[in-house]
Every structure is written in C-alpha cells, then in structure tokens.
Design a protein around this motif. Structure first.
Motif, PDB file in Angstrom:
ATOM      1  N   LEU A 241      -7.350  27.114 -11.658  1.00  0.00           N
ATOM      2  CA  LEU A 241      -7.079  25.810 -11.049  1.00  0.00           C
ATOM      3  C   LEU A 241      -8.030  24.747 -11.600  1.00  0.00           C
ATOM      4  O   LEU A 241      -7.609  23.617 -11.900  1.00  0.00           O
ATOM      5  CB  LEU A 241      -7.218  25.905  -9.526  1.00  0.00           C
ATOM      6  CG  LEU A 241      -6.966  24.623  -8.740  1.00  0.00           C
ATOM      7  CD1 LEU A 241      -5.527  24.136  -8.934  1.00  0.00           C
ATOM      8  CD2 LEU A 241      -7.238  24.849  -7.249  1.00  0.00           C
ATOM      9  N   ALA A 242      -9.297  25.094 -11.769  1.00  0.00           N
ATOM     10  CA  ALA A 242     -10.271  24.139 -12.307  1.00  0.00           C
ATOM     11  C   ALA A 242      -9.924  23.762 -13.744  1.00  0.00           C
ATOM     12  O   ALA A 242      -9.921  22.574 -14.106  1.00  0.00           O
ATOM     13  CB  ALA A 242     -11.675  24.742 -12.232  1.00  0.00           C
ATOM     14  N   GLY A 244      -7.002  24.093 -15.200  1.00  0.00           N
ATOM     15  CA  GLY A 244      -5.724  23.389 -15.186  1.00  0.00           C
ATOM     16  C   GLY A 244      -5.875  21.924 -14.816  1.00  0.00           C
ATOM     17  O   GLY A 244      -5.187  21.060 -15.369  1.00  0.00           O
ATOM     18  N   SER A 245      -6.783  21.628 -13.890  1.00  0.00           N
ATOM     19  CA  SER A 245      -7.029  20.234 -13.497  1.00  0.00           C
ATOM     20  C   SER A 245      -7.583  19.433 -14.673  1.00  0.00           C
ATOM     21  O   SER A 245      -7.197  18.281 -14.891  1.00  0.00           O
ATOM     22  CB  SER A 245      -8.009  20.186 -12.324  1.00  0.00           C
ATOM     23  OG  SER A 245      -7.503  20.895 -11.211  1.00  0.00           O
ATOM     24  N   VAL A 246      -8.487  20.059 -15.434  1.00  0.00           N
ATOM     25  CA  VAL A 246      -9.025  19.396 -16.623  1.00  0.00           C
ATOM     26  C   VAL A 246      -7.913  19.165 -17.648  1.00  0.00           C
ATOM     27  O   VAL A 246      -7.831  18.110 -18.287  1.00  0.00           O
ATOM     28  CB  VAL A 246     -10.160  20.232 -17.243  1.00  0.00           C
ATOM     29  CG1 VAL A 246     -10.628  19.619 -18.560  1.00  0.00           C
ATOM     30  CG2 VAL A 246     -11.321  20.344 -16.281  1.00  0.00           C
ATOM     31  N   VAL A 248      -4.748  18.706 -17.119  1.00  0.00           N
ATOM     32  CA  VAL A 248      -3.878  17.606 -16.681  1.00  0.00           C
ATOM     33  C   VAL A 248      -4.489  16.262 -17.083  1.00  0.00           C
ATOM     34  O   VAL A 248      -3.789  15.357 -17.544  1.00  0.00           O
ATOM     35  CB  VAL A 248      -3.655  17.673 -15.157  1.00  0.00           C
ATOM     36  CG1 VAL A 248      -2.978  16.393 -14.657  1.00  0.00           C
ATOM     37  CG2 VAL A 248      -2.795  18.882 -14.802  1.00  0.00           C
ATOM     38  N   VAL A 249      -5.799  16.138 -16.925  1.00  0.00           N
ATOM     39  CA  VAL A 249      -6.477  14.899 -17.304  1.00  0.00           C
ATOM     40  C   VAL A 249      -6.469  14.732 -18.826  1.00  0.00           C
ATOM     41  O   VAL A 249      -6.310  13.625 -19.349  1.00  0.00           O
ATOM     42  CB  VAL A 249      -7.925  14.900 -16.774  1.00  0.00           C
ATOM     43  CG1 VAL A 249      -8.676  13.658 -17.261  1.00  0.00           C
ATOM     44  CG2 VAL A 249      -7.931  14.948 -15.250  1.00  0.00           C
ATOM     45  N   ARG A 251      -4.258  15.888 -20.960  1.00  0.00           N
ATOM     46  CA  ARG A 251      -2.919  15.868 -21.561  1.00  0.00           C
ATOM     47  C   ARG A 251      -2.580  14.533 -22.247  1.00  0.00           C
ATOM     48  O   ARG A 251      -2.123  14.521 -23.395  1.00  0.00           O
ATOM     49  CB  ARG A 251      -1.868  16.204 -20.487  1.00  0.00           C
ATOM     50  CG  ARG A 251      -0.427  16.184 -20.965  1.00  0.00           C
ATOM     51  CD  ARG A 251      -0.165  17.317 -21.936  1.00  0.00           C
ATOM     52  NE  ARG A 251       1.222  17.430 -22.323  1.00  0.00           N
ATOM     53  CZ  ARG A 251       1.799  16.766 -23.314  1.00  0.00           C
ATOM     54  NH1 ARG A 251       1.097  15.883 -24.004  1.00  0.00           N
ATOM     55  NH2 ARG A 251       3.055  16.952 -23.621  1.00  0.00           N
ATOM     56  N   GLY A 265     -13.888  22.178 -20.157  1.00  0.00           N
ATOM     57  CA  GLY A 265     -13.091  22.881 -19.159  1.00  0.00           C
ATOM     58  C   GLY A 265     -13.088  24.383 -19.386  1.00  0.00           C
ATOM     59  O   GLY A 265     -13.100  25.173 -18.432  1.00  0.00           O
ATOM     60  N   TYR A 315       5.118   9.117  -8.111  1.00  0.00           N
ATOM     61  CA  TYR A 315       4.217   8.887  -9.254  1.00  0.00           C
ATOM     62  C   TYR A 315       5.022   8.635 -10.523  1.00  0.00           C
ATOM     63  O   TYR A 315       4.666   7.766 -11.333  1.00  0.00           O
ATOM     64  CB  TYR A 315       3.311  10.094  -9.444  1.00  0.00           C
ATOM     65  CG  TYR A 315       2.548  10.091 -10.755  1.00  0.00           C
ATOM     66  CD1 TYR A 315       1.402   9.313 -10.907  1.00  0.00           C
ATOM     67  CD2 TYR A 315       2.978  10.863 -11.837  1.00  0.00           C
ATOM     68  CE1 TYR A 315       0.711   9.292 -12.107  1.00  0.00           C
ATOM     69  CE2 TYR A 315       2.293  10.841 -13.038  1.00  0.00           C
ATOM     70  CZ  TYR A 315       1.169  10.059 -13.169  1.00  0.00           C
ATOM     71  OH  TYR A 315       0.483  10.036 -14.353  1.00  0.00           O
ATOM     72  N   THR A 380       7.290  14.214 -13.799  1.00  0.00           N
ATOM     73  CA  THR A 380       5.863  13.990 -14.016  1.00  0.00           C
ATOM     74  C   THR A 380       5.457  14.440 -15.411  1.00  0.00           C
ATOM     75  O   THR A 380       4.725  13.736 -16.120  1.00  0.00           O
ATOM     76  CB  THR A 380       5.038  14.748 -12.957  1.00  0.00           C
ATOM     77  OG1 THR A 380       5.383  14.261 -11.658  1.00  0.00           O
ATOM     78  CG2 THR A 380       3.549  14.541 -13.192  1.00  0.00           C
TER      79      THR A 380
END
Length: 398
Positions: A241-242, A244-246, A248-249, A251, A265, A315, A380
């Motif tokens: 999850l950590a 993956g969050s990076v 997303v930013v 991308r 990340g 969004y 999205t």
C-alpha cells in the motif's frame, strides 16, 4: 599508470575506487541479501556477511564495467574518474573478491550456496556491453540481481528454497522491472539517437510507461495474493500500500521525478517488508468482523465502496457519462441477478430483509455500486494517463 585519471597518489586512487560505489544502486542488493536472511528466521551473521560481500563485489563489478564501457569504449559519458588500467585492475580485484566469497560459501554451506550466488557476478560483468543493448535484458538485469540476492540470502541460511522466498523474489523482480523502465526513460532522447533499444525506445514513452506501472502494480498485487495464500505475513500488504501510494503520485510525473520517487518508494517497500517479516506485527490478529452491523452489514459495505466510486468519478469528471452507462447496464444486471437468486445459485445473507421487485434492495444498490467503482477506476486511470502522456511531450519541447 595510476588508477585515477585526474590526480595522482594513493588518496586519488582511493577516491577513484570509491567513486564506483553508488549507494542508490548498491544498497538495495545488499539489503536484499539480509532480507532473505530475515525471511529465513534465525540466521548466522558470518554466512550472511560473506553472502552480502559477494553481492557487493558483483554490483561493484557492474558499476566499474558500465563506466569503463560507456566512457573508454563507447564514448557516451563525458568523464570517468578511472583510467583504463584502473578499471581493469578494479574488475580483477572485484572478481577475485567475489570468487573468494563464493568459495567460502561453498565451504561453509555447500555447493548449492555457491551456485545460487554465482549468476549475480555474470549479470554484473555482462551488463555492459552485452546485456544493456537488448530491451529485455536491459530491463531485467538489475531486478534479476536483486531477486537472486534475496534468494541467495535465504538459501545460504537454510539450504532450501521455499514458496515464500520464491514469492518475494518474484514480487521484487516484477516491481523493480517497472521501476527500471521508468529509470531508462530518463535517457530516452539519447538512447534513441544512438539506437539503444530500451523499452521506451522500442515501445514509445506512453506505452512504455503504461507497461512499467502495470508491472509495478502486478507485483504489488502479488503481495496481496501471497498474504491471502499464507506465504507472506499478515502485515505485508501495508508495504504494498505504501509503495502503491508513491506509484500513484509518480505516475504523471516527469521521468526524473518519477524515478526519484519510485526508488525511494522501493526503499520504503523493502523496509516495511523487513518489519513485516521480522516482527510480524499482525500475526494472530483476526480479521475485522464487520458483521457487528447485523442485518445492515451488506448495506454498510455498499455505502463504503459506493462512496469510493463517487469520489473517483468526481475526480475524473465522469459522473454524468458514467451514470448513462450504469443506467444502460442496470436492466441486464437486474435480470441476471433475479434469475440467479430465483434458481438458487446463491443466497444473500446479512441483509435488511427488504425486497424490491423480487430481489433484495441491497442487490439493486450492488448493481449500481459495482459498475460505478469499475468506471471510477477506469476514468481515473485514463485521466492520469493523459497527464502522463502530456508530461513527456513537454520534456521533449523543453
């Protein structure tokens, strides 16, 4: 002839030798070796240190050989701190060091330990000019080295290969392959000018970036699969999850920023996996029991996922067009749902008990929420992809 190109003396030679230790690329393989030992459980420090040293010499070989080829043979780099003789002596010394460590592993553990370690040196030595001209080997060289370091770190402690360590090795191979594609995108213009066939040159930057993040996300989903299957500890998805969050930013970011974010990340990903494996913070903790909502349990889950779907669609600016699609899909979904319930294919439990037009009211909401969530994710991703496609174009125009 001295080792250093620009200065003379022992200090200059030492600085030139140390210049080939690149922490950003050196630390992950060394950490992967110890991560393999951590997965093994109790481990011997001596054997672990010998294996880590072997991995160090393999990666050092790759750095020296890469610099030697790019500057002294290809003329691609503007400068290099080492002379030709210095590079060759360094390669010889690193090779001797690796051989000594490999023989030591064979003596301390067995021939299997030497065999599982040996390929890492070949990957390092052949990185340039053999492996870095093919898009497949260019992309998979470093990730394969990481996977082998992890696998070897486990094997030298246990002398076995388990599904768990293979699963971790595969996760790192796939996720880091995605990161490597983004890293190579930084040199897209130059690589294209010299006909160097990286994935970005072969596929084009937009499609290469899509492939990169598809690989990265596949690896992170693999963590979830491994956890559900019992191969990984329960807290391992937190690492995914950590990371993956990076991702997303990163991308929509430009290649340099995206690479910087993804490398950091990956450090966080590895650190959290080490915590998950070594401390196992959630082991023995049961899954949250949402049935405390009683007959409103199913409805509560629909509210949560419906809220997520609404947020994603808002969004992406796709609320109206998605509503049309959901409305067109609803009659088909209603008929399918009514028939499967009528003939007893499945039964809905933990529901309010209210029916509408022959099916539970929760099923009506389900036929809205699920398509909305699918469309929300799709729109999205589409929005982020458009932003990413525009970023490389702006790079080329700058």
């Amino acid at each position: 002839m001295a080792i250093a190109r620009h200065d003379r003396g022992v200090r200059a030679d030492l600085r030139a030798l140390l210049s080939q230790v690149h922490p950003v690329f050196m630390l992950p393989p060394l950490a992967a070796s110890w991560f393999g030992a951590a997965v093994a459980g109790e481990f011997g420090l001596t054997v672990g240190a010998v294996h880590m040293s072997a991995i160090f010499f393999a990666v050092y070989t790759a750095h020296v050989k890469d610099g030697y080829v790019d500057f002294h043979r290809r003329g691609e780099d503007d400068d290099h701190p080492m002379t030709v003789r210095g590079c060759r002596l360094s390669l010889l010394a690193a090779g001797v060091g690796f051989a000594a460590c490999t023989f030591a592993l064979g003596a301390l553990v067995g021939p299997g330990a030497a065999l599982v370690t040996l390929p890492t040196w070949f990957i390092g030595y052949l990185h340039a000019p053999q492996l870095d001209t093919n898009p497949l080997t260019t992309t998979l060289g470093y990730p394969t080295g990481i996977a082998l370091a992890l696998l070897g770190g486990f094997y030298v402690q246990t002398t076995v290969v388990t599904a768990t360590i293979l699963g971790f090795a595969l996760v790192f191979l796939v996720t880091l392959a995605g990161v490597k594609i983004i890293d190579d995108e930084q040199d897209y213009a130059y690589d294209r000018s010299i006909d160097k066939r990286t994935v970005s040159v072969l596929l084009g930057r937009p499609r290469a970036r899509t492939l990169a993040f598809s690989l990265l996300m596949t690896g992170l989903i693999g963590v979830l699969w491994g956890t559900v299957d019992g191969l990984f500890p329960p807290s391992a998805p937190a690492a995914a999850l950590a990371f993956g969050s990076v991702a997303v930013v990163a991308r929509p970011a430009r290649p340099t920023i995206a690479t910087m974010l993804l490398i950091r990340g990956a450090y966080v990903f590895l650190a959290l996996l080490i915590v998950a494996v070594w401390f196992r913070p959630l082991s023995g903790t049961p899954l949250p029991d949402i049935t405390v909502f009683g007959p409103y349990t199913y409805l509560a889950t629909e509210v949560v996922f419906g809220g997520a779907a609404f947020a994603l669609l808002r969004y992406a600016g796709a609320l109206r067009r998605s509503a049309r699609t959901i409305a067109a899909l609803y009659p088909i979904a209603y008929l399918w749902d009514w028939y499967t319930l009528e003939v007893g294919v499945f039964e809905v439990t933990m529901r309010t008990g209210y029916d509408l037009f022959g099916i539970p009211i929760e099923e009506h909401l389900f036929m809205i929420v699920v398509p909305a969530l699918v469309l929300g994710i799709h729109e999205t991703i589409r929005t982020l992809s458009v932003d990413s496609d525009e970023s490389p174009r702006s790079d080329s125009q700058a």
